[in-house]
Design an enzyme around this catalytic site. Structure first.
Site, mmCIF file in Angstrom:
data_model
loop_
_atom_site.group_PDB
_atom_site.id
_atom_site.type_symbol
_atom_site.label_atom_id
_atom_site.label_comp_id
_atom_site.label_asym_id
_atom_site.label_seq_id
_atom_site.Cartn_x
_atom_site.Cartn_y
_atom_site.Cartn_z
ATOM 1 N N TYR B 292 88.566 94.948 30.312
ATOM 2 C CA TYR B 292 89.994 95.323 29.502
ATOM 3 C C TYR B 292 90.866 96.077 30.381
ATOM 4 C CZ TYR B 292 91.549 97.677 24.843
ATOM 5 O OH TYR B 292 92.055 98.351 23.969
ATOM 6 N N TYR B 343 97.421 91.766 23.899
ATOM 7 C CA TYR B 343 96.665 93.116 23.676
ATOM 8 C C TYR B 343 96.041 92.734 22.383
ATOM 9 C CZ TYR B 343 95.620 97.961 23.176
ATOM 10 O OH TYR B 343 94.729 99.083 23.107
#
Ligand SMILES: [Zn+2]
Lengths: 145, 393
Positions: B292, B343
């Site tokens: 991430y 995202y």
């Protein structure tokens, strides 16, 4: 004269008064952090009990406004409406060797484009905001002379 | 007593996502995005949406499972689970929570989902104007520190100082995501490659983060369907088995005013060892990794804390060629990730890990059998997960 422009959020004491002695202290030019009366552990930010021994007997102790830059960042992107068009500014996380190396955030006063060195000694500067609805004083930092 | 482990007990059998949009550009409201992603995952799995009985999400997703269940006409609702705190750090944990419910008989068919319409609601990267602040924010916001980019710049600045890490290491992480996005038509940054020169010339957000070190803000939704390993083979897709999940953070990670003892970290110190123990694997066994990227510095510390690279080897190892599919030593963020695909609060990374195990990724690592997914570094709690193909059971 404040380091950052007007219009940023004003700090107020928590409704449960946990941090009231800190904010009262800065108005008087005093830097206070918590220290456990039972085991002498320093604690910052404030909490109701000691993280080391679970004592509820947390005292507010005035400490010398001297520290070292532990980390920093120079902010360029205006993330708040009050910062639009302002230009860069420096935030420093300062550790206080005289208070168990607890850390406090502040701005590094002076040229916002100055080089910043981790480990550099700094001194506290009290920055009053007397015209706020609830007046308050921020603790800022300048390089030690 | 039987070993307490999730290893191999649950599998992902369906994945779904909406079109990914730049923030505020979704034509649909957030709830519709959530429904569309879940329906897409059902179609991918070959299940009737009415058979979903369990839901898990994270970061206070605004789309309540009871409403979704009613909207989809699900036969019953068994699990309605929300991971506390940590924002995108809850992505793998939500899978773990759903998997734990399945493994212990509390759920049968679970969907893990996340929907975001940052135009309909407040953006992550902008503070609200005026007013007063109390508590931890009172010690931070008046100094102009509001958003994750600034808070997390403080962490990596110290980490880079302690370990002599250069800006080029962060740059390589950003470029790996952008490189992989160029093969992925779903990616928001598809057709917009990033060069070293463009990275270096990009404006600072909060030093040491340039613009390209920071994730996008997007609208969209993603979903995964989980069932028990026993049932997984009844469905049409090659199952991606959950080999391990771990969540949590270091000792006193949330100590106020940035007083976490391990402040200069991604928060995986004690979490990663739990992961490897349950997986019965180590970092060298991972064929492809999704890590991430809220900010590149968080990826770097995630890699070191999971043991993929030593801190003092980052400058040498974090070069673009080592991070690319199909042949790099550690193919990383192979769909483009948070930086360049979307995202989707990290859930798109979980979906990419499943694709890699199925062999259907746009930047495929040939024969990938073990896929790692690291969620939301530098927050508390964080979470991390290993998926594996049938051969790894
Ligand atoms: Zn104590």
């Amino acid at each position: 004269m404040s380091y950052l422009p007007k219009g940023l959020p004003a700090p107020v004491t928590e409704t449960d008064k946990l941090d009231a002695p800190y904010w009262a202290g800065t108005r008087e030019g005093k830097l206070r952090v918590q220290r456990c009366a039972a085991c002498n552990t320093w604690q910052w930010g404030p909490e109701w009990l000691c993280h080391n021994c679970r004592s509820w007997d947390m005292r507010w102790v005035e400490v010398e406004g001297k520290g070292k830059i532990w980390t920093w960042t120079r902010c360029w992107h205006p993330v708040h409406p009050a910062l639009k068009g302002h230009g860069p500014y420096i935030a420093v996380l300062v550790e206080l060797p005289n208070a168990g190396n607890v850390r406090m955030l502040g701005n590094l006063l002076g040229d916002p484009e100055q080089p910043v060195r981790i480990g550099a000694p700094v001194e506290a500067v009290f920055e009053p905001h007397d015209d706020a609805a609830t007046p308050y004083t921020l603790v800022q930092w300048k390089l030690a002379t | 007593m039987a070993e307490r482990s999730l290893r191999g007990k649950v599998a992902v059998i369906g994945i779904g996502e909406t079109t990914y949009y730049k923030h505020s550009q979704s034509p649909d409201p957030e709830f519709i995005l959530a429904l569309k992603a879940i329906l897409a995952a059902c179609e991918d799995a070959g299940i009737n949406p009415q058979d979903i009985d369990s839901f898990a999400s994270y970061s206070n997703d605004r789309n309540d499972p009871s409403r979704i269940s009613a909207a989809l006409g699900c036969k019953e609702l068994r699990l309605s689970n929300m991971q506390w705190g940590g924002g995108g750090g809850g992505g793998a944990a939500a899978v773990g929570n759903a998997a734990a419910a399945i493994a212990t008989g509390q759920a049968e068919i679970a969907v893990v989902y996340r929907a975001l319409a940052q135009g309909q609601f407040q953006r992550f990267g902008q503070a609200q104007a005026g007013g007063t602040v109390a508590g931890d924010n009172a010690l931070i916001n008046p100094y102009g520190i509001f958003v994750p980019a600034q808070r997390f710049a403080l962490k990596i600045m110290r980490y880079m100082h302690d370990h002599g890490i250069k800006q080029e290491a962060l740059r390589a992480l950003a470029m790996a995501s952008y490189h992989h996005a160029q093969s992925n038509p779903r990616a928001v940054m598809y057709g917009r490659p990033l060069t070293e020169e463009a990275y270096d010339a990009s404006r600072w957000i909060s030093e040491p983060y340039h613009l390209f070190d920071c994730c996008q803000e997007n609208d969209g939704a993603a979903a995964l369907i989980l069932v028990s390993a026993e049932r997984a083979k009844d469905f049409k897709n090659k199952p991606a088995y959950v080999l391990a999940v771990a969540q949590g953070s270091d000792h006193r990670n949330a100590a106020r005013s940035f007083n976490a003892p391990e402040f200069a970290s991604a928060s995986f110190g004690p979490v990663a060892p739990h992961l490897w123990e349950m997986a019965k694997l180590g970092p060298k066994d991972v064929d492809v990794l999704q890590s991430y990227e809220n900010f590149t510095g968080g990826v770097l510390m995630s890699l070191t804390e999971h043991g993929f690279v030593k801190p003092e080897e980052c400058n040498e190892f974090l070069r673009l060629e080592n991070l690319l599919a199909p042949t790099g030593k550690l193919p990383l963020n192979t769909s483009g990730g948070n930086l360049a695909e979307c995202y989707m609060h990290g859930l798109e990374l979980q979906i990419e890990a499943v694709r890699q195990l199925r062999g259907t990724a746009t930047s495929q690592v040939p024969g990938a059998k073990v896929a790692g997914v690291i969620a939301g570094p530098m927050v508390t709690p964080v979470s991390t997960m290993i998926l594996g193909s049938e051969e790894t059971l």
